[in-house]
Design a protein around this motif. Sequence first.
Motif, mmCIF file in Angstrom:
data_model
loop_
_atom_site.group_PDB
_atom_site.id
_atom_site.type_symbol
_atom_site.label_atom_id
_atom_site.label_comp_id
_atom_site.label_asym_id
_atom_site.label_seq_id
_atom_site.Cartn_x
_atom_site.Cartn_y
_atom_site.Cartn_z
ATOM 1 N N MET A 13 0.851 -1.189 0.000
ATOM 2 C CA MET A 13 0.000 0.000 0.000
ATOM 3 C C MET A 13 0.884 1.236 0.000
ATOM 4 O O MET A 13 1.932 1.258 0.636
ATOM 5 N N GLY A 14 0.450 2.245 -0.713
ATOM 6 C CA GLY A 14 1.175 3.507 -0.746
ATOM 7 C C GLY A 14 0.220 4.669 -0.636
ATOM 8 O O GLY A 14 -1.001 4.488 -0.575
ATOM 9 N N PRO A 15 0.730 5.878 -0.625
ATOM 10 C CA PRO A 15 -0.114 7.063 -0.412
ATOM 11 C C PRO A 15 -1.160 7.293 -1.487
ATOM 12 O O PRO A 15 -2.119 8.031 -1.256
ATOM 13 N N GLN A 16 -1.004 6.660 -2.652
ATOM 14 C CA GLN A 16 -2.027 6.820 -3.687
ATOM 15 C C GLN A 16 -3.364 6.255 -3.236
ATOM 16 O O GLN A 16 -4.410 6.573 -3.814
ATOM 17 N N TYR A 17 -3.374 5.421 -2.192
ATOM 18 C CA TYR A 17 -4.615 4.852 -1.684
ATOM 19 C C TYR A 17 -5.395 5.852 -0.828
ATOM 20 O O TYR A 17 -6.600 5.691 -0.661
ATOM 21 N N TRP A 18 -4.718 6.847 -0.249
ATOM 22 C CA TRP A 18 -5.407 7.746 0.677
ATOM 23 C C TRP A 18 -5.113 9.232 0.467
ATOM 24 O O TRP A 18 -5.870 10.075 0.935
ATOM 25 N N ASP A 19 -4.066 9.562 -0.238
ATOM 26 C CA ASP A 19 -3.639 10.961 -0.368
ATOM 27 C C ASP A 19 -4.500 11.680 -1.416
ATOM 28 O O ASP A 19 -4.436 11.365 -2.609
ATOM 29 N N ARG A 20 -5.282 12.648 -0.975
ATOM 30 C CA ARG A 20 -6.164 13.358 -1.904
ATOM 31 C C ARG A 20 -5.377 14.126 -2.956
ATOM 32 O O ARG A 20 -5.814 14.240 -4.102
ATOM 33 N N ALA A 21 -4.227 14.657 -2.569
ATOM 34 C CA ALA A 21 -3.416 15.399 -3.541
ATOM 35 C C ALA A 21 -3.001 14.505 -4.704
ATOM 36 O O ALA A 21 -2.983 14.951 -5.865
ATOM 37 N N LEU A 22 -2.696 13.245 -4.425
ATOM 38 C CA LEU A 22 -2.334 12.324 -5.493
ATOM 39 C C LEU A 22 -3.543 11.970 -6.344
ATOM 40 O O LEU A 22 -3.422 11.769 -7.559
ATOM 41 N N LYS A 23 -4.727 11.865 -5.737
ATOM 42 C CA LYS A 23 -5.951 11.640 -6.506
ATOM 43 C C LYS A 23 -6.192 12.801 -7.472
ATOM 44 O O LYS A 23 -6.479 12.598 -8.662
ATOM 45 N N LEU A 24 -6.062 14.015 -6.963
ATOM 46 C CA LEU A 24 -6.285 15.187 -7.805
ATOM 47 C C LEU A 24 -5.218 15.312 -8.882
ATOM 48 O O LEU A 24 -5.506 15.747 -10.007
ATOM 49 N N ASP A 25 -3.995 14.931 -8.556
ATOM 50 C CA ASP A 25 -2.927 14.963 -9.554
ATOM 51 C C ASP A 25 -3.202 13.960 -10.677
ATOM 52 O O ASP A 25 -2.993 14.256 -11.858
ATOM 53 N N PHE A 26 -3.668 12.770 -10.305
ATOM 54 C CA PHE A 26 -4.056 11.773 -11.297
ATOM 55 C C PHE A 26 -5.154 12.323 -12.199
ATOM 56 O O PHE A 26 -5.135 12.153 -13.428
ATOM 57 N N MET A 27 -6.140 12.962 -11.602
ATOM 58 C CA MET A 27 -7.229 13.533 -12.388
ATOM 59 C C MET A 27 -6.720 14.599 -13.350
ATOM 60 O O MET A 27 -7.091 14.613 -14.539
ATOM 61 N N LYS A 28 -5.882 15.480 -12.865
ATOM 62 C CA LYS A 28 -5.342 16.547 -13.714
ATOM 63 C C LYS A 28 -4.532 15.975 -14.870
ATOM 64 O O LYS A 28 -4.649 16.428 -16.016
ATOM 65 N N ARG A 29 -3.728 14.974 -14.569
ATOM 66 C CA ARG A 29 -2.865 14.367 -15.587
ATOM 67 C C ARG A 29 -3.679 13.723 -16.703
ATOM 68 O O ARG A 29 -3.248 13.700 -17.861
ATOM 69 N N HIS A 30 -4.863 13.223 -16.380
ATOM 70 C CA HIS A 30 -5.672 12.510 -17.367
ATOM 71 C C HIS A 30 -6.901 13.285 -17.821
ATOM 72 O O HIS A 30 -7.760 12.731 -18.503
ATOM 73 N N GLY A 31 -6.991 14.544 -17.443
ATOM 74 C CA GLY A 31 -8.090 15.381 -17.906
ATOM 75 C C GLY A 31 -9.432 15.056 -17.298
ATOM 76 O O GLY A 31 -10.479 15.353 -17.886
ATOM 77 N N ILE A 32 -9.440 14.460 -16.094
ATOM 78 C CA ILE A 32 -10.687 14.110 -15.412
ATOM 79 C C ILE A 32 -11.141 15.295 -14.570
ATOM 80 O O ILE A 32 -10.399 15.794 -13.728
ATOM 81 N N ASP A 33 -12.348 15.751 -14.818
ATOM 82 C CA ASP A 33 -12.847 16.941 -14.128
ATOM 83 C C ASP A 33 -13.442 16.630 -12.764
ATOM 84 O O ASP A 33 -13.246 17.380 -11.808
#
Length: 410
Positions: A61-81
Motif C-alpha cells: 500500500m502507498g499514499p495513492q490509496y489515501w492521499d487526496r493530492a495524489l488523486k487530484l494529480d491523477f485527475m489533472k494528468r488525465h483530464g478528469i474533471d
Amino acid sequence: MAALSHRLLVDVHTHVYLPRYLSFLRARSAVPRVFTRTTPDGASVERLLILDAEPSGGRPMGPQYWDRALKLDFMKRHGIDISVVRLLRPACVPSSRLTLVAPRSSANPWLDFLSAPAAHELAHQLNDDLETYCSTSPALAGGPLKQLYGFGLLPLVPEVTTASLLDTVHQISALPHLKGVIMGSRGLGNGLDDDALEPVWAALEHAGLVVFLHPHYGVDGKEWGGKDNGHVLPLALGFPFETTIAVTRLILAGVLDRHPGLRVLLAHSGGALPQLSARLASCIAHDPVVAARLQHDARFYLGRLYFDGVAYGAEELAFVGDVVGRADTFAGSSASAAASRGAGLGQRRRGSRRMLFGTDHPFFPPLGETERWKSVVENLEAIEGVHGWDEADKDGVRGGNALALFGLSK
C-alpha cells in the motif's frame, strides 16, 4: 454551465482508503489489517493483509490509496474533471507483481468483520470523513461544482437493526457531497434478495441515492484450479460473475418492480448480465413460480440499471448499449424478442444513456512513471470507438450521464 457540463469527464468508479479506516486497520492484529514490513534493502513498506494465508504477506500500500493530492494529480494528468469516489475498495486487487488469492472469508475491508454497534459507529465516522474529503476539494473553474463527490457506506453486517441502517441512509442523504452508497453482493449476509433489505431499498429510493453495486467476494477459489494464474481468473471472471449473480437475484426478487425509482449502478459494465439476459428471460418463462413474481420480461430491467464503462473495448461497450437500448421493448411479462429486431443504431444510442465512464483508480497503475494509466486510456478509446454513437452520445458516457444521475448539472 449547462453547455460546459456535457463536455466534462467524470470518473464514477474510483476508490479511496480514508485515514481513519487505515488507522483502524493498522491497530488490528487479525485480518483484515495493515502492517509494516522491512524489505531486504532496509526500507519500511506497508502491506494490506486480507487473508491469513495470503501469498507474499499481503499487498503493498502507498499514499495513492489515501492521499487526496495524489488523486487530484491523477485527475489533472488525465483530464478528469470530477471523480465520484467510494470508500473501502474491495481490496483484492493486487499490484501487478503480486499473486492473488480470491477472498473467501468475511474478513474483508468493508465492515462485515465488526459487531453491529461498531460498524454503525465507524460507518457514520467514515461518511463524515468522506464528506469533508469531498467538500473541501477544489471547485471546478467557472461553476459551483467540486472536483470530488462520494458514495457513503452502510453498516451492512449481520445482526444490524433496521433502525441503524435507516439512520445511516438519513445521514448520507443529509451530506451534500455524498451522492449514493456503495454496496457489496452479500447485503446483511444473505444476498441482495434478502427480505430484511426491503426497508433499505425503500429508503434509498426515497432519498434519491444511487446504489453502486461492486463485487468484493468473488466466487469460490476452488473453481480456479491448482495452476498458478495469478490474479487473472479472480479479477477478470470472478468479480463480474459475482455481480451478475447478485443483480440477477435482485431482479428475481422483484426489487425493481417494488421500487421503480431505485437507481443501481453496476461495476464492470454489469458483468455477464447483458450477454445472458435473453437466456435468463427464457429460463424465467419456463419457471412459473419465478415468472409470477415479475411484472416484466427480465430483459426489461436492464434498462432500469446503470452500467459503468470499465469494459476496455469498443465492441463490448457497443454490445451493452444494444442490450440496454432494447429494454423498453420488453415491457410486460410476455414480451416477444421480435419487438426489438431492426432497432439498429438507434437502440445502441438509447443504451448509451445508461452508461458512465470509470477508471478503477488507484488500482492497476502503469509500470513506468511516465506512462498514462491504461484504465483511463483504453476505456476512453473504447467510448470513442463505438460505432453508431455520435458526439453527444459519447459526451454523455464520458460525463453528461453521470452529472444527470448524481444531480450535478444544475
